[in-house]
Design a protein around this motif. Structure first.
Motif, PDB file in Angstrom:
ATOM      1  N   THR B 181       0.683  -1.273   0.401  1.00 31.18           N
ATOM      2  CA  THR B 181       0.088  -0.815  -0.013  1.00 31.18           C
ATOM      3  C   THR B 181       0.715   1.296   0.077  1.00 31.18           C
ATOM      4  OG1 THR B 181      -1.737  -0.582   1.460  1.00 31.18           O
ATOM      5  CG2 THR B 181      -1.650   0.965   1.295  1.00 31.18           C
ATOM      6  N   ILE B 182       0.950   1.888  -0.879  1.00 24.97           N
ATOM      7  CA  ILE B 182       1.595   3.364  -0.873  1.00 24.97           C
ATOM      8  C   ILE B 182       0.548   4.420  -0.804  1.00 24.97           C
ATOM      9  CG2 ILE B 182       3.274   4.439  -3.150  1.00 24.97           C
ATOM     10  CD1 ILE B 182       4.110   1.604  -1.924  1.00 24.97           C
ATOM     11  N   ASP B 183       0.892   5.348  -0.659  1.00 30.29           N
ATOM     12  CA  ASP B 183       0.162   6.199   0.453  1.00 30.29           C
ATOM     13  C   ASP B 183       0.892   7.281  -0.726  1.00 30.29           C
ATOM     14  OD1 ASP B 183      -1.443   5.951   2.209  1.00 30.29           O
ATOM     15  OD2 ASP B 183      -0.414   5.666   3.652  1.00 30.29           O
ATOM     16  N   VAL B 184      -0.248   8.574  -0.995  1.00 33.93           N
ATOM     17  CA  VAL B 184       0.457   9.473  -2.563  1.00 33.93           C
ATOM     18  C   VAL B 184      -0.209  10.770  -1.765  1.00 33.93           C
ATOM     19  CG1 VAL B 184       1.261   8.087  -3.913  1.00 33.93           C
ATOM     20  CG2 VAL B 184      -1.213   9.250  -3.842  1.00 33.93           C
ATOM     21  N   THR B 185      -0.234  12.005  -2.317  1.00 36.31           N
ATOM     22  CA  THR B 185      -0.255  12.761  -2.063  1.00 36.31           C
ATOM     23  C   THR B 185      -0.930  13.135  -3.621  1.00 36.31           C
ATOM     24  OG1 THR B 185       1.854  14.331  -2.189  1.00 36.31           O
ATOM     25  CG2 THR B 185       0.756  13.628   0.202  1.00 36.31           C
ATOM     26  N   ASP B 186      -1.616  14.095  -3.776  1.00 35.83           N
ATOM     27  CA  ASP B 186      -1.883  14.868  -4.726  1.00 35.83           C
ATOM     28  C   ASP B 186      -0.497  15.327  -5.775  1.00 35.83           C
ATOM     29  OD1 ASP B 186      -4.194  14.234  -4.623  1.00 35.83           O
ATOM     30  OD2 ASP B 186      -5.149  16.106  -3.911  1.00 35.83           O
ATOM     31  N   GLY B 187      -0.389  15.426  -6.786  1.00 34.53           N
ATOM     32  CA  GLY B 187       0.417  15.866  -8.271  1.00 34.53           C
ATOM     33  C   GLY B 187       0.156  17.200  -8.576  1.00 34.53           C
ATOM     34  N   PRO B 188       0.997  17.739  -8.559  1.00 33.87           N
ATOM     35  CA  PRO B 188       0.644  19.612 -10.005  1.00 33.87           C
ATOM     36  C   PRO B 188      -0.251  19.104 -11.054  1.00 33.87           C
ATOM     37  CG  PRO B 188       2.806  18.848  -9.624  1.00 33.87           C
ATOM     38  CD  PRO B 188       3.097  17.663  -8.600  1.00 33.87           C
ATOM     39  N   ALA B 189       0.064  18.456 -11.301  1.00 32.05           N
ATOM     40  CA  ALA B 189      -0.179  17.958 -13.137  1.00 32.05           C
ATOM     41  C   ALA B 189      -2.117  16.799 -12.830  1.00 32.05           C
ATOM     42  CB  ALA B 189       0.164  17.152 -13.933  1.00 32.05           C
ATOM     43  N   GLY B 190      -2.334  16.210 -11.105  1.00 28.21           N
ATOM     44  CA  GLY B 190      -3.687  15.911 -10.757  1.00 28.21           C
ATOM     45  C   GLY B 190      -4.459  16.516 -11.729  1.00 28.21           C
ATOM     46  N   ALA B 191      -4.711  17.605 -11.617  1.00 29.96           N
ATOM     47  CA  ALA B 191      -6.000  17.354 -12.157  1.00 29.96           C
ATOM     48  C   ALA B 191      -6.269  18.311 -13.688  1.00 29.96           C
ATOM     49  CB  ALA B 191      -6.209  19.233 -11.940  1.00 29.96           C
ATOM     50  N   ASP B 192      -5.067  18.035 -14.245  1.00 32.61           N
ATOM     51  CA  ASP B 192      -4.694  17.541 -15.781  1.00 32.61           C
ATOM     52  C   ASP B 192      -5.163  16.261 -16.066  1.00 32.61           C
ATOM     53  OD1 ASP B 192      -4.256  20.025 -15.652  1.00 32.61           O
ATOM     54  OD2 ASP B 192      -2.144  19.231 -16.383  1.00 32.61           O
ATOM     55  N   PHE B 193      -5.500  15.251 -15.480  1.00 33.80           N
ATOM     56  CA  PHE B 193      -6.309  13.969 -15.753  1.00 33.80           C
ATOM     57  C   PHE B 193      -7.538  13.903 -15.353  1.00 33.80           C
ATOM     58  CE2 PHE B 193      -2.057  13.917 -16.120  1.00 33.80           C
ATOM     59  CZ  PHE B 193      -1.504  12.685 -16.961  1.00 33.80           C
ATOM     60  N   VAL B 194      -8.547  13.645 -15.968  1.00 34.68           N
ATOM     61  CA  VAL B 194      -9.522  13.590 -15.670  1.00 34.68           C
ATOM     62  C   VAL B 194     -10.731  12.001 -14.639  1.00 34.68           C
ATOM     63  CG1 VAL B 194     -11.179  14.179 -16.502  1.00 34.68           C
ATOM     64  CG2 VAL B 194     -10.556  11.388 -17.896  1.00 34.68           C
ATOM     65  N   ASP B 195      -9.342  10.580 -14.584  1.00 36.20           N
ATOM     66  CA  ASP B 195     -10.278   9.928 -14.344  1.00 36.20           C
ATOM     67  C   ASP B 195      -8.911   9.078 -13.433  1.00 36.20           C
ATOM     68  OD1 ASP B 195      -7.941   9.001 -15.733  1.00 36.20           O
ATOM     69  OD2 ASP B 195      -8.794   7.646 -17.389  1.00 36.20           O
ATOM     70  N   LEU B 196      -8.505   9.938 -12.865  1.00 40.08           N
ATOM     71  CA  LEU B 196      -7.514   9.470 -11.465  1.00 40.08           C
ATOM     72  C   LEU B 196      -7.720   8.076 -10.366  1.00 40.08           C
ATOM     73  CD1 LEU B 196      -5.014  12.114 -10.174  1.00 40.08           C
ATOM     74  CD2 LEU B 196      -4.545   9.702 -12.074  1.00 40.08           C
ATOM     75  N   ASP B 197      -9.244   8.511 -10.413  1.00 36.76           N
ATOM     76  CA  ASP B 197      -9.816   7.927  -9.338  1.00 36.76           C
ATOM     77  C   ASP B 197      -9.957   6.088  -9.562  1.00 36.76           C
ATOM     78  OD1 ASP B 197      -9.853   9.484  -7.081  1.00 36.76           O
ATOM     79  OD2 ASP B 197     -11.192  10.942  -7.933  1.00 36.76           O
ATOM     80  N   ARG B 198     -10.840   6.591 -11.038  1.00 40.70           N
ATOM     81  CA  ARG B 198     -11.093   4.825 -11.391  1.00 40.70           C
ATOM     82  C   ARG B 198      -9.387   4.451 -11.656  1.00 40.70           C
ATOM     83  NH1 ARG B 198     -13.012   6.213 -16.003  1.00 40.70           N
ATOM     84  NH2 ARG B 198     -13.462   8.476 -15.922  1.00 40.70           N
ATOM     85  N   THR B 199      -8.087   5.348 -12.080  1.00 42.94           N
ATOM     86  CA  THR B 199      -7.420   4.369 -12.529  1.00 42.94           C
ATOM     87  C   THR B 199      -6.146   4.331 -11.268  1.00 42.94           C
ATOM     88  OG1 THR B 199      -6.073   6.506 -12.940  1.00 42.94           O
ATOM     89  CG2 THR B 199      -7.537   4.616 -15.049  1.00 42.94           C
ATOM     90  N   LEU B 200      -5.817   5.478 -10.886  1.00 42.77           N
ATOM     91  CA  LEU B 200      -4.380   5.147  -9.994  1.00 42.77           C
ATOM     92  C   LEU B 200      -5.066   5.411  -8.670  1.00 42.77           C
ATOM     93  CD1 LEU B 200      -0.965   5.555  -9.698  1.00 42.77           C
ATOM     94  CD2 LEU B 200      -1.453   7.738  -8.704  1.00 42.77           C
ATOM     95  N   LEU B 201      -5.875   5.564  -7.901  1.00 41.72           N
ATOM     96  CA  LEU B 201      -6.321   5.189  -7.076  1.00 41.72           C
ATOM     97  C   LEU B 201      -7.259   3.918  -6.747  1.00 41.72           C
ATOM     98  CD1 LEU B 201      -6.383   8.538  -6.401  1.00 41.72           C
ATOM     99  CD2 LEU B 201      -4.648   7.519  -5.733  1.00 41.72           C
ATOM    100  N   SER B 202      -6.886   3.165  -7.655  1.00 41.01           N
ATOM    101  CA  SER B 202      -8.514   1.938  -7.554  1.00 41.01           C
ATOM    102  C   SER B 202      -7.748   0.628  -7.912  1.00 41.01           C
ATOM    103  CB  SER B 202      -9.667   2.278  -7.982  1.00 41.01           C
ATOM    104  OG  SER B 202      -9.398   2.729  -9.072  1.00 41.01           O
ATOM    105  N   GLU B 203      -6.979   0.866  -8.749  1.00 40.24           N
ATOM    106  CA  GLU B 203      -6.694  -0.740  -9.873  1.00 40.24           C
ATOM    107  C   GLU B 203      -5.574  -0.810  -8.821  1.00 40.24           C
ATOM    108  OE1 GLU B 203      -7.732  -2.282 -11.580  1.00 40.24           O
ATOM    109  OE2 GLU B 203      -9.725  -1.125 -12.094  1.00 40.24           O
TER     110      GLU B 203
END
Lengths: 207, 325
Positions: B181-203
């Protein structure tokens, strides 16, 4: 010009300069980096100054994002910018030392000789020391167009390789992977030169 | 006093420390122990400074003897530790008699095991650190037959009943093994990506074999970038999660280039970076979003646990006359 400071993970901030010219932004970042180093802000471990941004890394057990951000906003880069040093870099262009020279010439619609002439006529300005190993990231290109990167980066670029990409130029200080176009090679050991941002590189063609 | 560590078996084994801090502006990455927490604790457990040189064993075996009695500790990825053929605990100091063979093998559920020895290894330093840097071509790699000098003031403890003291210092030990389990904080370009919750943060993301000390390459669904502009190269911290133009995910480790021109969607926390240094090819990462204040609080809690351990070591060693540094 405006300074924007934002968190970059739990142990860093990114300060970005907007407005002004490319030259203005780069000077502002450099002054800020010098001020941060001179001020010795408690807990600050490292800075990376580039074209328009300064990454400031710190120990988040010793300080906070707010404290470091405040120190950045208060930092006064008053130190005089040192007079640039000019380095003369002997280069063997083309052949086995610059395998991409024909390709660069073709991209620009020039002869190889013209590419070498433009490259040697340009006073290349070191903007920052980047990867790998403090490579001098230079701009000031007099080529008529930007140069594309290699579609497939090389796994091993020899040390001393002189390369171009976009409107930038670089010398690889050490053997490393790389995707820039190699047009020549210098026998100088870059790690010994001690160049700083603002210094100027003049290339000289040697057969 | 000088002691000599004689290497009898060494797979991928190097002398390292916490790295080359303070040279990013000159384009030099920190490198050093991939799992900073385990390395620092190994040194604390033998009374050394946290940043002292120590030995990093990567997914292989290591065996040595010392000419004089030595005090050692072994931390990091779980492994089998024997001294003179007897099993010993990791994450505790171990008193090693002169000439006894110490063996570390069967490293599992992680990539790197650390061996600290009371004292200072006599190795070359470059820019304030002995950490290997493949680009600067520096570092001390150990092979069978190598000898390593140790400057130490350790005096073997001899008890009339128990030959050697047995310590139980209760070092804080992290969880090892895939999935991480790797805890991450938001990155500067996070807002340019629409589906972070459905990809990086769940798969789940699997680490591919082309990973190394510079970065982990991941296979798994890439988030989609809305913005297609090229980014200007900027400084990038260790732990940054980048999305390349070929939609590959890359997590930067301590040997990373100091600048990058790829969008950074998240940043692994300082605490999670130690786990990243243990995650091996084939292992699975699961990213979990953490708020910045929580990430800072977790790192501070870890720092306090290390300081408390240092205090316990000093008390215990003080009682039996082992010098601390």
């Amino acid at each position: 010009m405006t300074l924007t400071v934002a968190p970059y993970g739990d142990s860093a901030l990114l300060a970005t300069v907007s407005g002004g010219s490319v030259e203005d932004r780069w000077l502002a970042v450099r002054r800020l980096a010098d001020a941060v180093e001179a001020d010795g802000i408690p807990g600050v471990l490292d800075v990376v100054a580039t074209y328009d941004a300064l990454l400031v890394e710190f120990d988040c057990a010793r300080t906070t994002h707010d404290e470091v951000a405040g120190a950045l906003r208060d930092a006064r880069g008053t130190a005089a910018v040192p007079t640039p040093t000019t380095y003369r870099i002997p280069v063997v262009y083309g052949g086995e030392h610059g395998p991409d020279l024909p390709d660069v010439a073709a991209q620009l619609g020039l002869t190889e000789r013209d590419v070498v002439r433009l490259h040697t006529e340009t006073p290349w300005v070191v903007r920052f020391r980047g990867a790998p190993a403090g490579a001098p990231m230079m701009d000031g290109s007099r080529f008529p167009a930007p140069i594309s990167r290699c579609p497939r980066p090389r796994t091993h670029v020899p040390a001393g390789s002189v390369a171009v990409s976009g409107r930038q130029a670089v010398i690889y200080p050490v053997r490393s992977p790389g995707g820039w176009r190699l047009i020549g090679r210098t026998p100088l050991r870059l790690l010994d030169l001690g160049y700083r941002p603002g210094d100027v590189f003049r290339f000289e063609s040697h057969g | 006093m000088a002691d000599v560590l004689a290497v009898h078996q060494a797979g991928m084994v190097a002398v390292t420390d916490l790295g080359r801090q303070g040279h990013s502006r000159d384009g030099i990455p920190p490198n050093g122990a991939a799992d900073q927490f385990s390395a620092a604790v190994a040194n604390i457990l033998v009374g050394n400074r946290e940043n002292s040189p120590l030995i990093e064993v990567t997914a292989s075996a290591f065996a040595f003897t010392t000419t004089r009695a030595a005090l050692i500790s072994v931390t990091g990825a779980p492994a089998t530790l024997t001294c003179g053929g007897r099993p010993h605990r990791m994450w505790e100091p171990v008193c090693v008699p002169a000439g006894a063979r110490v063996a570390v093998h069967n490293v599992h559920n992680g990539l790197r095991t650390y061996v600290a020895v009371h004292g200072e290894f006599q190795v070359p330093f470059v820019l304030g650190s002995c950490a290997p840097d493949s680009l600067l071509e520096v570092g001390t790699w150990l092979r069978a037959g190598a000898e390593l000098a140790v400057d130490t003031d350790y005096v073997p403890v001899d008890h009339p009943v128990f030959r050697h003291p047995v310590f139980r210092l209760a070092a804080p030990t992290p969880r090892f093994g895939s999935p991480w389990t790797i805890d991450v904080t938001d990155g500067p370009a996070g807002a340019d990506f629409v589906d972070l919750d459905r990809t990086l943060l769940s798969e789940p993301y699997r680490i591919t074999p082309t990973s190394n000390h510079i970065g982990l390459r991941l296979s798994g669904p890439a988030p989609t970038r809305l913005d297609t502009r090229e980014l200007l190269s900027r400084g990038v911290p260790v732990g940054a999660v980048e999305v390349t133009p070929s939609r590959e995910l890359l997590v930067l480790l301590r040997g990373r280039p100091v600048t990058a021109g790829y969008p950074v969607v998240a940043v692994a926390t300082r605490v999670a970076q130690s786990a990243l240094g243990q995650a091996a090819p084939g292992h699975v990462l699961r990213f979990r979003r953490q708020a910045l204040p929580d990430a800072v609080a977790a790192y501070r809690a870890r720092r306090r646990a290390m300081d408390a351990l240092t205090a316990r070591v000093r008390t215990a060693f003080g009682c039996v006359g082992i010098p601390c540094h």
